[in-house]
Design an enzyme around this catalytic site. Structure first.
Site: not given
Ligand code: PLP
Length: 412
Positions: A342-343, A371, A273-276, A312, A316
């Site tokens: 305004c922060e 993100y 499940e790659p996102g970033r 971000r 973070y």
């Molecule tokens: N899968 C799950 C369940 C997640 O909560 C996340 C991100 O928080 C991801 C996949 C994707 O993570 P990343 O963007 O670090 O690959």
């Protein structure tokens, strides 16, 4: 690798100068590179060629419909965490048997919608959720395919807010409760347990925590086998990190090789499940300098991009490389790059060495494709930014800048 490069001091997104895009579409502006998205997806997906696998892109990283369509056209499945993400994934043409549904708090309506769509499986995070899914599936005359999100209690060594696989985190089930969950699942009439799942955190810069979690899951699988439960899908979540500053995360190829080594003889389909790692370095945020201001203790560059556009750094304390869209060769100074909100927490960079910039010039925040826009908001009644996709010399407005009417459209 990405396709944002300088030519004679001018930053280009693929074949188009970033300043030209800012002139035409205004700022703050998100610019995505189609070639970079494609390259990242291919690099990641092909790293697992040695395994029966599915790459389910994590929609939360960047959920723009055009991005999802691009990835779906390359064969990506999707990892979703809400009814809204399900809606987007289906609209983008992702086939339901490539959709997995994660998240600790799925509502009854969301469960119903996912059952109606006939997604591949729910990644279940509590016994209460299991009972709820069973009840709803029974009412609907369906059988819900599930996996359980196992919390392996592994430290991913990342920011605490994006660390998810330690026992203090709200996510998943510890090993003992996971066993109970599988025993209960086989008793329930409208549940079919088909998978095991874990996601230990995001922005991981080493492979070891993944391998440690995997070992725990493989041990756990032996227990399931002993109970006569056969797992068909092993979902290892996302989490592979990227270079924002000087991090040196493993290349997807090395990541794929390490996992393939451990999993090659396992008769399961592996889900990633790659996102970033797909979206992060495929996008930049462009912002214009409104003012510069020097106080006795600090120099500020006040830009039109703020924490509502890219949260971000504020949330973070994370680092985004910042640079000029057009290089002028001026001396560097120590500055804070701040937005108009305004922060005092509204900053894109603090104590950063940057060439001194002038009013009207553009700065670029790199690594903003994941993100970035998805975490943006309307705080201070700011309209959310425009998103563009550049593909060679072609530009698509993937999302229009919001109007003032959009801001109040749902209010009385
Ligand atoms: N899968 C799950 C369940 C997640 O909560 C996340 C991100 O928080 C991801 C996949 C994707 O993570 P990343 O963007 O670090 O690959």
């Amino acid at each position: 690798m990405h396709h944002f490069e300088f030519r004679d001091g001018t930053l280009f997104a693929e074949e188009i100068a970033v300043n030209e895009l800012a002139d035409t579409y205004g700022t703050p502006l998100y610019v995505y590179s189609a070639a970079t998205f494609k390259r990242h997806f291919e690099a990641f997906d092909s790293a697992f060629d040695g395994l029966e696998h599915m790459t389910c892109y994590s929609v939360k990283a960047n959920s723009n419909l055009s991005v999802l369509k691009l990835l779906a056209s390359m064969g990506a499945g999707m990892d979703i965490v809400s009814g809204g993400e399900l809606y987007r994934a289906l609209k983008a043409g992702v086939s339901p048997e490539k959709i997995v549904y994660s998240g600790v708090g799925k509502s009854a309506n969301e469960i119903r919608e996912a059952l109606a769509a006939d997604i591949l499986m729910f990644n279940v995070e509590s016994l209460a959720e299991l009972e709820k899914i069973n009840d709803i599936a029974e009412q609907e005359g369906k059988v819900a395919r599930v996996s359980f999100r196992i919390n392996p209690d592994v430290d991913p060594k990342t920011h605490p807010y994006i660390s998810t696989g330690m026992k203090k985190n709200k996510f998943g089930l510890d090993m003992e409760h996971s066993l109970k969950a599988y025993s209960r699942a086989v008793e329930l009439p409208a549940i079919e347990p088909i998978g095991m799942d874990c996601h230990i955190g995001s922005q991981l810069t080493s492979i070891e925590p993944f391998l440690e979690a995997l070992d725990k899951l493989l041990n756990f699988n032996e227990k399931l086998k002993g109970m006569g439960i056969e797992i068909k899908y092993l979902d290892l979540g996302g989490g592979l990190g990227i270079t924002y500053d000087e991090e040196e995360p493993p290349h997807p190829k090395a990541f794929g090789e390490a996992l393939t080594e451990k999993l090659k003889d396992l008769p399961m389909t592996v889900i990633l499940e790659p996102g970033r790692v797909i979206a992060g370095n495929a996008g930049i945020m462009v912002t214009e300098v409104l003012y510069t201001k020097e106080t006795p203790s600090k120099s500020f560059v006040i830009v039109d991009g703020a924490m509502n556009d890219l949260v971000r750094p504020s949330l973070y304390d994370s680092f985004h490389r910042i640079g000029e869209a057009e290089q002028h060769g001026r001396d560097e100074r120590d500055v804070d790059v701040v937005g108009p909100i305004c922060e005092s927490g509204d900053f894109l960079a603090r104590d950063r060495q940057l060439p001194w910039v002038h009013q009207g010039e553009r700065l670029v925040c790199y690594s903003a494709g994941a993100y970035g826009f998805t975490m943006s908001s309307n705080y201070n009644s700011r309209r959310r930014a425009c998103e563009l996709i550049v593909d060679g010399d072609k530009v698509t407005v993937a999302r229009k800048r919001e109007s003032y009417e959009d801001l109040i459209a749902n209010e009385l």
